[in-house]
Enzyme design. Structure first.
Site, mmCIF file in Angstrom:
data_model
loop_
_atom_site.group_PDB
_atom_site.id
_atom_site.type_symbol
_atom_site.label_atom_id
_atom_site.label_comp_id
_atom_site.label_asym_id
_atom_site.label_seq_id
_atom_site.Cartn_x
_atom_site.Cartn_y
_atom_site.Cartn_z
ATOM 1 N N HIS A 1 6.534 20.139 16.678
ATOM 2 C CA HIS A 1 7.581 21.050 16.228
ATOM 3 C C HIS A 1 7.587 21.100 14.694
ATOM 4 C CE1 HIS A 1 11.145 23.413 16.871
ATOM 5 N NE2 HIS A 1 11.903 22.621 16.148
ATOM 6 N N ASP B 1 5.738 21.865 20.838
ATOM 7 C CA ASP B 1 7.049 21.959 20.208
ATOM 8 C C ASP B 1 8.039 20.966 20.811
ATOM 9 O OD1 ASP B 1 7.563 23.644 18.007
ATOM 10 O OD2 ASP B 1 7.268 25.441 19.208
ATOM 11 N N SER C 1 12.480 27.195 14.296
ATOM 12 C CA SER C 1 13.447 26.401 15.040
ATOM 13 C C SER C 1 14.820 27.087 15.019
ATOM 14 C CB SER C 1 13.502 24.975 14.479
ATOM 15 O OG SER C 1 14.172 24.118 15.367
ATOM 16 N N ALA C 2 15.873 26.398 14.539
ATOM 17 C CA ALA C 2 17.178 27.051 14.462
ATOM 18 C C ALA C 2 17.128 28.256 13.538
ATOM 19 C CB ALA C 2 18.240 26.061 13.985
ATOM 20 N N GLY D 1 16.851 23.376 11.429
ATOM 21 C CA GLY D 1 17.558 22.109 11.300
ATOM 22 C C GLY D 1 18.677 21.959 12.304
ATOM 23 N N ALA D 2 18.497 22.525 13.501
ATOM 24 C CA ALA D 2 19.436 22.369 14.615
ATOM 25 C C ALA D 2 20.824 22.934 14.308
ATOM 26 C CB ALA D 2 19.550 20.888 15.032
#
Length: 540
Positions: free
Chosen positions: A421, A306, A178-179, A91-92
């Protein structure tokens, strides 16, 4: 009782347990676990950590958020000594939760299918995100990385307590996307993780990703301070003000302002809150810490597109049937990604990515190239570097590489779009099996394959060996031999290939990295896929 903050609920298929509480304000890394007298009726998820909403218009969540969820497979008898898989959400570094994205009533990260079919214990955890998780002054006054410390505390709690739930504390695998994948990578690199877990999986992100590290934290902290009325010429006074500021206001001050793009720059530039080199949890630049990761078996990969969702924001024409994507737009994107190297890098990279176009390029070929550029730069090339560095540094542990390329199920995208992604998560967490009416048989096949590979790896360190049958053996990635597994619903002996996009990996890690910077700066620059200047580390 099962020790600190943990209780067995034999009647429940899955249970949730308190990890502890934190101050609602910017706090130190210290986390206090709490005990509970008796049996905790864990019948619902607890709040996510305080964060902005997806639309960035308000906040949600709570400061009392450090909880974890434990999914235990239940058969005719209570299991013991099971492998444990701890999931870190993405979630960045800005939003997300252990029970995020409900699909037909269940969280995307619901671990029941993986636990039951793979005979493992699945644990999902919360950690602080946004300003409260990652704001930093770049020194000991406001060191940052609070979200990483939360993850470390969760993994440590699992190691201390999981035996009471039938788990093996000496066989813990951490995995994330991701994050969350970058977080797994940071956990591998931290000296605090020595002996804490045994294996790691990163999906679409590593510590070397250009969005995963904040290299100028004080500049961002000053910007946040201005937004919440804490700007002071004296930095100590400014930081003291931030530490007693309203947590909701602080959280909103860290939101992404999408309007700042307006055709200028790239999405990556807006992802500012991230881990930092703090001299403690991360004592040095990530590139230099891979000897710490040599103790873990490592499996890593990316989705074939992605970068598409980010490319669609940076160059909207790639998703339009009516508009063509021009050479100038492609060069503009490259300019935004490579601005630290200047115009020479744009011309060089454009030549590499347009070499296959021909004299009259097809519109879809140009559009797919844009998606490939962002996929390579943000995800694929950094992951390949991480895999190579892991293989170079380890002797006793194994390394595995994959490319997930199942065609997207997201409606409205062009026909050439493959795996978006995060799109692999629905298969890994068994959604085609738990909600079969919205999937086809091919999706259920893929879900079974992924659960088998991932849980076999958690059990044995080899995704091909374990209790679950797999469609094709997955060979390890080594210093001099670089196979990767192509993951989709049609897997056979041809699903193993070699040297993933090596032409582009070589470009970014060698040609691009040797280019001179466009300007000199005393500030350390963001690590890019080619961020191997100054002889920091060699892939050879």
């Amino acid at each position: 009782g099962a020790g600190e903050a943990g209780w067995w609920l034999g009647a429940s298929h899955w249970s949730r347990y308190s990890l502890g509480r934190i101050s609602p304000r910017l706090s130190t890394k210290a986390i206090v676990t709490v005990s509970f007298p008796g049996i905790l009726k864990a019948t619902k998820y607890r709040d996510r950590c305080l964060q902005v909403t997806l639309l960035q218009t308000k906040t949600r969540g709570s400061a009392d958020c450090l909880y974890l969820n434990i999914f235990v497979p239940h058969g005719l008898s209570v299991s013991s000594n099971l492998p444990v898989m701890v999931y870190l959400f993405g979630g960045a570094f800005l939003l997300g939760a252990s029970n995020d994205l409900a699909i037909l009533g269940d969280s995307l990260y619901d671990g029941k299918e993986m636990a039951d079919r793979g005979d493992v214990i699945v644990v999902t955890v919360n950690y602080r995100v946004g300003t409260l998780g990652f704001l930093s002054s770049g020194d000991a006054r406001l060191p940052g990385n609070y979200g990483l410390w939360d993850q470390h505390a969760a993994i440590s709690w699992v190691r201390r307590n999981i035996r009471k739930f039938g788990g093996n504390p000496d066989n813990i695998t951490i995995f994330g996307q991701s994050a969350g994948a970058a977080s797994v990578s940071f956990q591998m690199l931290s000296p605090y993780s020595k002996g804490l877990f045994r294996r790691a999986i990163t999906q679409g992100g590593v510590a070397l990703s250009p969005w995963a590290l904040q290299t100028n934290p004080m500049a961002l902290t000053k910007k946040i301070a201005r937004k919440v009325g804490c700007w002071r010429s004296d930095e100590d006074e400014m930081l003291s003000c931030l530490k007693v500021s309203d947590p909701v206001g602080l959280t909103m001050a860290g939101k992404i302002d999408i309007m700042l793009l307006l055709g200028k720059g790239v999405v990556m530039d807006l992802l500012e809150l991230a881990p930092v080199v703090d001299g403690d949890f991360l004592p040095d630049e990530p590139m230099k810490l891979f000897p710490n990761a040599a103790q873990f078996d490592y499996l890593a990969g990316v989705n074939s597109m992605d970068g598409h969702i980010f490319a669609g924001v940076d160059v909207p024409s790639i998703n339009s049937e009516k508009a063509n994507t021009t050479e100038e737009q492609v060069k503009g994107l490259l300019g935004g990604l490579t601005k630290e190297k200047g115009n020479a890098a744009v011309a060089s990279a454009f030549g590499v990515y347009s070499v296959h176009w021909g004299s009259v390029p097809q519109p879809d070929v140009v559009k797919k190239t844009v998606a490939d550029i962002e996929t390579d730069f943000l995800f694929l090339v950094p992951t390949q570097i991480a895999l190579q560095l892991h293989a170079n540094n380890t002797n006793a542990c194994r390394t595995y590489s994959y490319l997930f390329n199942m065609k997207t199920r997201i409606p409205g995208f062009p026909r050439w779009v493959e795996a978006e992604h995060a799109e692999e998560l629905q298969y890994l967490f068994g959604k085609p099996l738990s909600t079969p009416l919205v999937y086809f048989p091919r999706h259920r096949d893929l879900s079974r394959y992924m659960i088998a590979y991932w849980t076999n790896f958690a059990k044995t360190g080899d995704p091909s060996k374990g209790d679950s049958k797999v469609p094709v053996p997955w060979p390890p990635f080594t210093r001099n031999h670089q196979p990767y597994l192509i993951i989709n619903h049609r897997m056979n002996k041809y699903s193993v290939s070699y040297d993933l996009r090596s032409y582009y990996v070589d470009y970014w890690t060698r040609t691009y990295s040797q280019m001179s910077a466009a300007h000199t700066s005393e500030e350390p620059q963001k690590l890019t896929p080619g961020g191997m200047e100054d002889g920091n580390e060699s892939l050879d």
